[in-house]
Write a protein that holds these residues in place. Structure first.
Motif, short mmCIF file in Angstrom:
data_model
loop_
_atom_site.label_atom_id
_atom_site.label_comp_id
_atom_site.label_asym_id
_atom_site.label_seq_id
_atom_site.Cartn_x
_atom_site.Cartn_y
_atom_site.Cartn_z
N TYR A 81 66.07 32.68 47.22
CA TYR A 81 65.14 31.57 47.42
C TYR A 81 63.74 32.10 47.73
O TYR A 81 62.74 31.63 47.18
N PHE A 85 60.60 31.68 45.13
CA PHE A 85 59.49 30.84 45.58
C PHE A 85 58.17 31.58 45.47
O PHE A 85 57.18 31.07 44.93
N VAL A 133 64.28 28.22 42.29
CA VAL A 133 64.09 27.73 43.67
C VAL A 133 64.90 26.46 43.87
O VAL A 133 65.64 26.32 44.86
N TYR A 137 68.40 26.01 46.06
CA TYR A 137 68.30 25.06 47.17
C TYR A 137 69.42 24.02 47.14
O TYR A 137 69.94 23.62 48.19
#
Length: 309
Positions: A81, A85, A133, A137
Motif C-alpha cells: 500500500y 501510493f 492502492v 485497500y
C-alpha cells in the motif's frame, strides 16, 4: 527455491498486474533514453524516477513470485500500500512535469511523438499504481494503520507537495548559483525522505513500537517539528535569494530572458522559482497544522493520564 512455490503463492491476476507495471514503466525510460534531443536536468530526473520505480516493482515481483512475503519482518500488505501510493504520486508528477516542460517546445516529428508516448505510458503506470492502492485497500489484509485520518491526510499531502518541489528543482539552474538555495533544496529532500520513511515504517508494521529504537510517537513528533523548522528556514531563504536583486535574484519576471515571448526552447525559470515559493509556503502551513494536531494530541493524552491518576 523459487520454482517450488512460484505461481502457487502468487495469484494469476497479481502476476499479470506486476508484469504490466514492469513493461509499461520500461517504455518511457527506453523512449527517452534512445533520443539524443531529450536531454537535460529535468529529463534526467524523470528517467531516474522511472528507473527507481522499475527496480522496486521488480523486487516486489520477485518476492511474490518466490513466495517470500511471509519471511519478511514487516506487513507485506502495508508495504504494498505504501509503495503503490507513493509511486502513483511520483509517476503522475513526473508525467506532468515531463509533458509540460518539453512536449510543447518540440517541433512535430518523431522526437515529439516519442516524448508524447513516454508521457502517456508514464500516466498509465501511475494509474496502475493507483489501482493497486485501491486493490490492496479493499482486499482482506492488515492495513489498519492506513485507515484515513486527518493527520494521515496531512502527512500524505506534505509528501505530495515535497515531491512536486523536488521535481521542479531537478533543474539545477534554479539553485546552483547560491549556497543558501542549495540548503533549501537539501531541506526539501530531507523532509521528503523523512516523510517517506515515516509512511513506510507506519505502513510496513503497525506495531512498530517494539521494533524501532525509539517509540514511534516520538519519531513522528521529532520528524514533524524538525520538518517545520527546516521549511520555515526555506521559506525565508528561497524567495529572499531568488527575488532580491541585492542577493543576485530577479525581482521582475521581465528580467528573466527565458520568459520572453520570443523564447521557445525552455520553460520560464522565473515561474518555476515562484511556483517553488508558493509550494514551500503551502507545505509549511501543512506542517504547522500537523504540529498543532500533535500538540493537541499530547495535551489531551497528558490530561487523560492525570485524570487516570
Amino acid at each position: 527455491m523459487c520454482a517450488s512455490s512460484r505461481l502457487g503463492s502468487m495469484p494469476i491476476v497479481s502476476f499479470f498486474f506486476r508484469l504490466l507495471q514492469l513493461l509499461f514503466i520500461c517504455v518511457p525510460f527506453s523512449l527517452v533514453a534512445s533520443e539524443d534531443v531529450l536531454k537535460g536536468d529535468i529529463i534526467n530526473w524523470c528517467m531516474s524516477i522511472w528507473c527507481f520505480c522499475f527496480t522496486v516493482s521488480l523486487f516486489i515481483f520477485l518476492v511474490e513470485f518466490c513466495g517470500l512475503q511471509s519471511r519478511l519482518p514487516f506487513s507485506w500488505d502495508g508495504f504494498l500500500y505504501a509503495y503503490a501510493f507513493n509511486f502513483a504520486i511520483v509517476c503522475l508528477t513526473t508525467s506532468i512535469i515531463f509533458g509540460t516542460a518539453h512536449i510543447q517546445f518540440l517541433s512535430p516529428g518523431p522526437t515529439r511523438d516519442r516524448a508524447t508516448t513516454a508521457t502517456a505510458f508514464s500516466c498509465i503506470v501511475a494509474v496502475l499504481y493507483a489501482i493497486e492502492v485501491a486493490w490492496v485497500y479493499v482486499r482482506p489484509g492488515d492495513i489498519s494503520c492506513f485507515v484515513p485520518t486527518l493527520p494521515g491526510m496531512l502527512r500524505r499531502l506534505e509528501n505530495i507537495v515535497a515531491c512536486l518541489i523536488l521535481t521542479i528543482n531537478s533543474s539545477r539552474s534554479l539553485y546552483q548559483h547560491q549556497p543558501a538555495l542549495e540548503w533549501c533544496v537539501a531541506v526539501y529532500a530531507i523532509c521528503f525522505i523523512l516523510g517517506a520513511v515515516n509512511f513506510l515504517v507506519n505502513g510496513s508494521d503497525c506495531d512498530n513500537d517494539k521494533k524501532l529504537p525509539i517509540p514511534y510517537p516520538r519519531f513522528l513528533q521529532g520528524q514533524t517539528v524538525l520538518s517545520l523548522l527546516l521549511y520555515a528556514s526555506a521559506l525565508v531563504l528561497w524567495p529572499l535569494y531568488q527575488f532580491s536583486e541585492k542577493l543576485g535574484g530577479q525581482p521582475q519576471r521581465s528580467s528573466d530572458d527565458s520568459c520572453s515571448d520570443h523564447h521557445t526552447s525552455f520553460i520560464c525559470i522565473w515561474d518555476l522559482r515562484l511556483t517553488v515559493t508558493i509550494l514551500t509556503a503551502i507545505n509549511l502551513l501543512l506542517y504547522v497544522a500537523d504540529t498543532a494536531y500533535l500538540a493537541r494530541e499530547a495535551l489531551v493524552g497528558t490530561q487523560a493520564w492525570q485524570k487516570g491518576l
